[in-house]
Design an enzyme around this catalytic site. Structure first.
Site, PDB file in Angstrom:
ATOM      1  NE  ARG A 222      -3.383  -2.667   0.098  1.00 35.04           N
ATOM      2  CZ  ARG A 222      -2.924  -3.638  -0.704  1.00 35.04           C
ATOM      3  NH1 ARG A 222      -1.949  -3.400  -1.585  1.00 35.04           N
ATOM      4  NH2 ARG A 222      -3.448  -4.836  -0.686  1.00 35.04           N
TER       5      ARG A 222
ATOM      6  CB  CYS B 233     -11.034  -0.153   5.973  1.00 36.03           C
ATOM      7  SG  CYS B 233     -11.706  -1.721   5.451  1.00 36.03           S
TER       8      CYS B 233
HETATM    9  C1  LIG Z   1     -15.909   1.134  -0.767  1.00 32.89           C
HETATM   10  C2  LIG Z   1     -14.418   1.254  -0.720  1.00 32.89           C
HETATM   11  C3  LIG Z   1     -13.620   0.127  -0.834  1.00 32.89           C
HETATM   12  C4  LIG Z   1     -12.230   0.238  -0.818  1.00 32.89           C
HETATM   13  N1  LIG Z   1     -11.470  -0.898  -0.945  1.00 32.89           N
HETATM   14  C5  LIG Z   1     -10.130  -0.780  -0.972  1.00 32.89           C
HETATM   15  C6  LIG Z   1      -9.329  -1.947  -1.170  1.00 32.89           C
HETATM   16  O1  LIG Z   1      -9.812  -3.056  -1.309  1.00 32.89           O
HETATM   17  N2  LIG Z   1      -7.979  -1.792  -1.200  1.00 32.89           N
HETATM   18  C7  LIG Z   1      -7.384  -0.561  -1.073  1.00 32.89           C
HETATM   19  O2  LIG Z   1      -6.140  -0.489  -1.137  1.00 32.89           O
HETATM   20  N3  LIG Z   1      -8.121   0.544  -0.868  1.00 32.89           N
HETATM   21  C8  LIG Z   1      -9.477   0.472  -0.821  1.00 32.89           C
HETATM   22  N4  LIG Z   1     -10.236   1.579  -0.624  1.00 32.89           N
HETATM   23  C9  LIG Z   1      -9.581   2.874  -0.345  1.00 32.89           C
HETATM   24  C10 LIG Z   1      -9.259   3.748  -1.578  1.00 32.89           C
HETATM   25  O3  LIG Z   1     -10.055   3.373  -2.678  1.00 32.89           O
HETATM   26  C11 LIG Z   1      -7.783   3.636  -1.938  1.00 32.89           C
HETATM   27  O4  LIG Z   1      -7.011   4.106  -0.867  1.00 32.89           O
HETATM   28  C12 LIG Z   1      -7.423   4.417  -3.219  1.00 32.89           C
HETATM   29  O5  LIG Z   1      -6.065   4.190  -3.529  1.00 32.89           O
HETATM   30  C13 LIG Z   1      -7.624   5.928  -3.122  1.00 32.89           C
HETATM   31  O6  LIG Z   1      -7.488   6.468  -4.418  1.00 32.89           O
HETATM   32  P1  LIG Z   1      -8.239   7.782  -4.872  1.00 32.89           P
HETATM   33  O7  LIG Z   1      -7.959   8.005  -6.309  1.00 32.89           O
HETATM   34  O8  LIG Z   1      -9.648   7.763  -4.472  1.00 32.89           O
HETATM   35  O9  LIG Z   1      -7.429   8.853  -4.025  1.00 32.89           O
HETATM   36  P2  LIG Z   1      -7.986  10.010  -3.068  1.00 32.89           P
HETATM   37  O10 LIG Z   1      -8.826   9.422  -1.998  1.00 32.89           O
HETATM   38  O11 LIG Z   1      -8.557  11.103  -3.888  1.00 32.89           O
HETATM   39  O12 LIG Z   1      -6.612  10.518  -2.432  1.00 32.89           O
HETATM   40  C14 LIG Z   1      -5.871   9.671  -1.571  1.00 32.89           C
HETATM   41  C15 LIG Z   1      -4.412  10.114  -1.612  1.00 32.89           C
HETATM   42  O13 LIG Z   1      -3.893   9.895  -2.927  1.00 32.89           O
HETATM   43  C16 LIG Z   1      -3.334  11.105  -3.430  1.00 32.89           C
HETATM   44  N5  LIG Z   1      -3.548  11.124  -4.875  1.00 32.89           N
HETATM   45  C17 LIG Z   1      -4.719  11.081  -5.545  1.00 32.89           C
HETATM   46  N6  LIG Z   1      -4.505  11.123  -6.873  1.00 32.89           N
HETATM   47  C18 LIG Z   1      -3.158  11.205  -7.040  1.00 32.89           C
HETATM   48  C19 LIG Z   1      -2.308  11.289  -8.177  1.00 32.89           C
HETATM   49  N7  LIG Z   1      -2.786  11.305  -9.427  1.00 32.89           N
HETATM   50  N8  LIG Z   1      -0.975  11.350  -7.969  1.00 32.89           N
HETATM   51  C20 LIG Z   1      -0.442  11.330  -6.713  1.00 32.89           C
HETATM   52  N9  LIG Z   1      -1.193  11.274  -5.595  1.00 32.89           N
HETATM   53  C21 LIG Z   1      -2.553  11.191  -5.767  1.00 32.89           C
HETATM   54  C22 LIG Z   1      -4.121  12.205  -2.734  1.00 32.89           C
HETATM   55  O14 LIG Z   1      -3.433  13.445  -2.741  1.00 32.89           O
HETATM   56  C23 LIG Z   1      -4.248  11.619  -1.350  1.00 32.89           C
HETATM   57  O15 LIG Z   1      -3.040  11.828  -0.640  1.00 32.89           O
HETATM   58  C24 LIG Z   1     -11.619   1.512  -0.644  1.00 32.89           C
HETATM   59  C25 LIG Z   1     -12.431   2.656  -0.534  1.00 32.89           C
HETATM   60  C26 LIG Z   1     -13.809   2.533  -0.570  1.00 32.89           C
HETATM   61  C27 LIG Z   1     -14.645   3.779  -0.462  1.00 32.89           C
END
Ligand SMILES: Cc1cc2nc3c(=O)[nH]c(=O)nc-3n(C[C@H](O)[C@H](O)[C@H](O)COP(=O)(O)OP(=O)(O)OC[C@H]3O[C@@H](n4cnc5c(N)ncnc54)[C@H](O)[C@@H]3O)c2cc1C
EC number: 1.3.1.98
Length: 294
Positions: free
Chosen positions: A171, A218
């Site tokens: 992660r 989570c």
């Molecule tokens: C229903 C649900 C289920 C989930 N299941 C999982 C799972 O099974 N496994 C898992 O690992 N996670 C899971 N997650 C958590 C989440 O989806 C992950 O952590 C995901 O990586 C977040 O990505 P995001 O694009 O939504 O980032 P955001 O939530 O928008 O941002 C999170 C971080 O990433 C940074 N970021 C965003 N875009 C970029 C970019 N282009 N370049 C650099 N940094 C960036 C942001 O600045 C911030 O620091 C889940 C979430 C939900 C709501």
């Protein structure tokens, strides 16, 4: 405020961030919709944050003072055509996939094309850039299983790296915060679409008990391999409610928005969990802005 173009033509608009998050919470900020590298460089001239799918964020009701960058236009498009110079059967190296591409749709498209490697990330509601930055994944696979090249942009410029150049792990991509993953090329294996679909269905089974409401996923990491959900449940907190935020009855490690919840409601529930669960647990969500003692 109505949208105004920046010097380089980025659309800039003051907007509630709640609409960009899966929790549906968060106050206003100046949002920069950037479509080109030139616009991105301009956006990074002042303090900024990069927002992906908003699926791991709890954003304060007051919003954030920094510019919030959203990758849009060509930076949210994909070219999955195999690169003839880099692809060698059974491996396919694709064209560029923008950091702003929603991951769930990409995973479905790869399955239909019979391209295997990222199906273990099925059900993660992220954007490609955010998922790569965190190396999001499940026990069935993670983003770094399918990466060939990453393009990373900082205020100092743009560089291309391979996974071998990064100190990535569980992660964690090893990419510093606010270094923006603008595009990636994927390295995938040709497979029968039915085979990929079967793996996706299997990985999806693990989500059956998860709530279907607005949530940032989570809340806490599992401390020392013990289930955080079980600990919260054992503390008698399942179904606890503050305002319109609820500890999900289906799974105690999920906080959901019943509609109209505030960040303050969510923080109150997180505080309740911290007070009542006897084991220290690390937060899985990212808080915007970060708490002073973080
Ligand atoms: C229903 C649900 C289920 C989930 N299941 C999982 C799972 O099974 N496994 C898992 O690992 N996670 C899971 N997650 C958590 C989440 O989806 C992950 O952590 C995901 O990586 C977040 O990505 P995001 O694009 O939504 O980032 P955001 O939530 O928008 O941002 C999170 C971080 O990433 C940074 N970021 C965003 N875009 C970029 C970019 N282009 N370049 C650099 N940094 C960036 C942001 O600045 C911030 O620091 C889940 C979430 C939900 C709501």
């Amino acid at each position: 405020m109505t949208a105004t173009p920046s010097r380089t033509g980025a659309r800039v608009e003051r907007l509630p961030l709640a609409r960009f998050t899966t929790l549906g919470v968060g106050g206003e900020a100046e949002v920069w919709f950037v479509e080109t590298h030139e616009q991105l460089q301009e956006a990074m001239e002042q303090p900024y944050r990069i927002l992906g799918g908003g699926s791991n964020l709890v954003i304060a009701d007051e919003g954030v003072p920094e510019r919030v960058i959203r990758l849009s236009g060509p930076l949210a498009e994909r070219d999955l055509t195999p690169d003839p110079h880099l692809s060698e059967d059974p491996w396919v190296v694709t064209g560029w996939v923008g950091g702003g591409v929603p991951l769930p749709g990409l995973i479905r498209q790869l399955q239909k094309l019979g391209l295997s490697g990222l199906e273990g990330t099925v059900g993660i509601p992220a954007q490609v850039g955010g998922a790569v930055w965190m190396n999001a994944g499940t026990r069935y696979g993670e983003m770094f299983d399918g990466l060939h090249t990453l393009e990373i942009v900082t205020p100092e410029g743009t560089r291309q790296v391979t996974p071998d150049d990064l100190n990535w792990g569980y992660r964690d991509s090893g990419i510093p915060r606010n270094h923006i993953v603008t595009r990636v090329r994927l390295k995938l294996r040709r497979a029968a679409p039915e085979e990929v679909l079967a793996k996706m269905d299997f990985a999806d089974q693990a989500r059956k008990g998860q709530p279907k409401m607005k949530t940032p996923g989570c809340a806490f990491k599992n401390p020392g391999g013990v289930s955080a959900g079980k600990l919260i449940d054992e503390a008698g907190l399942k179904g606890s409610r503050v305002g319109n935020a609820l500890i999900a009855p289906e799974h105690a490690n999920f906080i959901v928005n019943l509609g109209g919840a505030t960040a303050a409601d969510v923080h109150a529930l997180l505080g309740l969990i911290r007070d009542r669960v006897p084991v220290p647990m690390e937060l899985e969500y990212e808080l915007w802005p970060a708490p002073v003692d973080a």
